[in-house]
Design a protein around this motif. Sequence first.
Motif, short mmCIF file in Angstrom:
data_model
loop_
_atom_site.label_atom_id
_atom_site.label_comp_id
_atom_site.label_asym_id
_atom_site.label_seq_id
_atom_site.Cartn_x
_atom_site.Cartn_y
_atom_site.Cartn_z
N UNK A 1 0.80 -1.51 -0.04
CA UNK A 1 -0.20 -0.03 -0.05
C UNK A 1 1.01 1.17 -0.09
N UNK A 2 2.14 0.94 0.30
CA UNK A 2 3.06 2.21 0.52
C UNK A 2 4.29 1.58 -0.06
N UNK A 3 5.31 2.85 -0.13
CA UNK A 3 6.62 2.36 -0.52
C UNK A 3 7.50 1.86 0.73
N UNK A 4 7.94 0.81 0.55
CA UNK A 4 8.74 0.15 1.57
C UNK A 4 10.36 0.42 1.94
N UNK A 5 10.60 1.40 1.02
CA UNK A 5 12.23 1.75 0.99
C UNK A 5 12.24 3.31 0.37
N UNK A 6 13.44 3.85 0.28
CA UNK A 6 13.44 5.11 -0.42
C UNK A 6 13.80 4.98 -1.74
N UNK A 7 13.07 4.48 -2.53
CA UNK A 7 12.93 4.41 -3.92
C UNK A 7 13.18 5.75 -4.60
N UNK A 8 13.92 5.79 -5.77
CA UNK A 8 14.35 6.87 -6.27
C UNK A 8 12.88 7.90 -6.89
N UNK A 9 11.71 7.29 -6.90
CA UNK A 9 10.84 8.13 -7.35
C UNK A 9 9.69 7.39 -6.82
N UNK A 10 8.76 8.00 -5.92
CA UNK A 10 7.49 7.54 -5.49
C UNK A 10 6.50 8.37 -6.07
N UNK A 11 5.34 7.83 -7.03
CA UNK A 11 4.46 8.61 -7.78
C UNK A 11 3.18 8.09 -7.47
N UNK A 12 2.23 8.91 -7.47
CA UNK A 12 0.81 8.44 -7.10
C UNK A 12 0.27 7.62 -8.45
N UNK A 13 0.58 7.76 -9.47
CA UNK A 13 0.14 6.69 -10.83
C UNK A 13 1.01 7.19 -11.83
N UNK A 14 0.86 6.55 -13.03
CA UNK A 14 1.92 6.75 -14.31
C UNK A 14 1.94 8.28 -14.64
N UNK A 15 0.83 9.05 -14.64
CA UNK A 15 0.79 10.12 -15.20
C UNK A 15 1.66 11.04 -14.17
N UNK A 16 1.51 10.80 -12.84
CA UNK A 16 2.21 11.68 -11.97
C UNK A 16 3.85 11.22 -12.14
N UNK A 17 4.16 9.81 -12.47
CA UNK A 17 5.46 9.54 -12.67
C UNK A 17 5.90 10.44 -13.89
N UNK A 18 5.36 10.44 -14.78
CA UNK A 18 5.99 10.90 -15.84
C UNK A 18 6.22 12.55 -15.65
N UNK A 19 5.38 13.23 -14.81
CA UNK A 19 5.71 14.46 -14.42
C UNK A 19 6.75 14.66 -13.62
N UNK A 20 7.04 13.71 -12.69
CA UNK A 20 8.22 13.73 -11.84
C UNK A 20 9.65 13.24 -12.58
N UNK A 21 9.68 12.67 -13.56
CA UNK A 21 10.79 12.37 -14.31
C UNK A 21 11.28 13.57 -14.91
N UNK A 22 12.23 13.86 -14.70
CA UNK A 22 13.03 15.13 -15.60
C UNK A 22 12.91 14.88 -16.97
N UNK A 23 12.57 15.68 -17.81
CA UNK A 23 12.90 15.34 -19.23
C UNK A 23 14.45 15.23 -19.49
N UNK A 24 14.63 14.48 -20.42
CA UNK A 24 16.27 14.25 -20.91
C UNK A 24 16.26 15.06 -22.05
N UNK A 25 17.13 16.06 -22.13
CA UNK A 25 17.35 16.97 -23.10
C UNK A 25 17.86 16.33 -24.48
#
Lengths: 232, 232
Positions: free
Chosen positions: B208-232
């Motif tokens: 139900x929750x992250x079990x460790x300090x994962x590099x990213x924790x996101x609410x869903x896959x759209x939120x994940x996309x916003x949290x990933x810094x675009x690559x130039x």
Amino acid sequence: MSAVQAVLFDTFGTVVDWRTGISTAVRAHHTGIDADAFADAWRARYQTSMEPVRRGDRPFTTLTRLHRENLTATLDEFGLRLTPAETDRLNRAWERLPPWPDSVEGLTLVRRHRIIGPLSNGNVGLLARMARHAGLPWDVVIGSDVTRRYKPQPEAYLRAVTLLELEPAQVMLVAAHNDDLAAARAVGLATAFVPRPTEHGPAQTTDLAPGSDWDVVAADLVDLAHRLTPRS
Amino acid sequence: MSAVQAVLFDTFGTVVDWRTGISTAVRAHHTGIDADAFADAWRARYQTSMEPVRRGDRPFTTLTRLHRENLTATLDEFGLRLTPAETDRLNRAWERLPPWPDSVEGLTLVRRHRIIGPLSNGNVGLLARMARHAGLPWDVVIGSDVTRRYKPQPEAYLRAVTLLELEPAQVMLVAAHNDDLAAARAVGLATAFVPRPTEHGPAQTTDLAPGSDWDVVAADLVDLAHRLTPRS
């Protein structure tokens, strides 16, 4: 034809125009050499470099690495000196090859009714980056580093069929090369020929016409899509 | 994060909602049984069926085939009698699982800047047909029948990295399962957790929750996309 559930495409020459792509990359960075001749010389080492792997005299080696070795030899042949970083960058030109004008539309149309993918001697990373750059809408990318075989070895075709959970007759190979189609037919795949009469430049003499009674002969990939009966 | 060139996704539970998909297929054709309980019972045999393959006691066997064996056992458990053709059809329900509501949009956004693909215990044929049905815009489909390993075996992650011609730190695994992420991190991959709190139904107690300090924790896959810094 209605039995065909997946259509796989030879890539270099059939879907993308390697000679234009490579010569353009050479011309952009290196003046004073014949860029077309350089592209031809680099590509001329292609089949030879895969032979030791096919024979089992060399462990499986990716096409990216063979391209890199062949590039070093071609640079020597032309008396060109590049840094390792410049050499790596030029080697990446294989990931940025332009599609033929009909390729993206043709693949998109075929994909409406069938699974599509490359069946190429290229490796997964190379083919995936090429597809992103060229806009090729593959469903799957089964590289030679997946089958661990280089065409025309039979397992190169048959392992792709197995990975798709299909029978050979349910898979079609599309190629601009008669020898590739002959090897695919020998192991039971359906076959389609599309001519690419300038793959090797304006003076091309090979593969100008179908060399056998392939299941489909099409003018280009859009024509191929129209000739394939839709699956219901 | 800007080093990450490819983002790979656990599939069952993270990208698609297997419990809804399976229970819907069961309900459509077979009345008088608890379809949710049937889905749970079928899935409960999943990990166990891979164990002999992981241990090397059984040659590599595709998930399609393990699913089919597990289905036969589950049908027995529930006292359901199906013909082989009906059993095959129900087994294909794994190819028609619905995506979570955010999955297609999220994958499409992540794909703008990075190579995307599944990193799943599913096999190529299953994953490719699932992607076509659900509209998942994968660049590559590296199935367990390509790596010949079942997660969380280290090679399942590392062979995918090698096929992409990348280093482990250049590849991120996205999963709704902490144990999958732990195995990926152990071999050097970047990690992202998205919760799927109803994967196992309304009474879910795990992941139900992250079990460790994962590099990213996101609410869903759209939120994940916003949290990933675009690559130039």
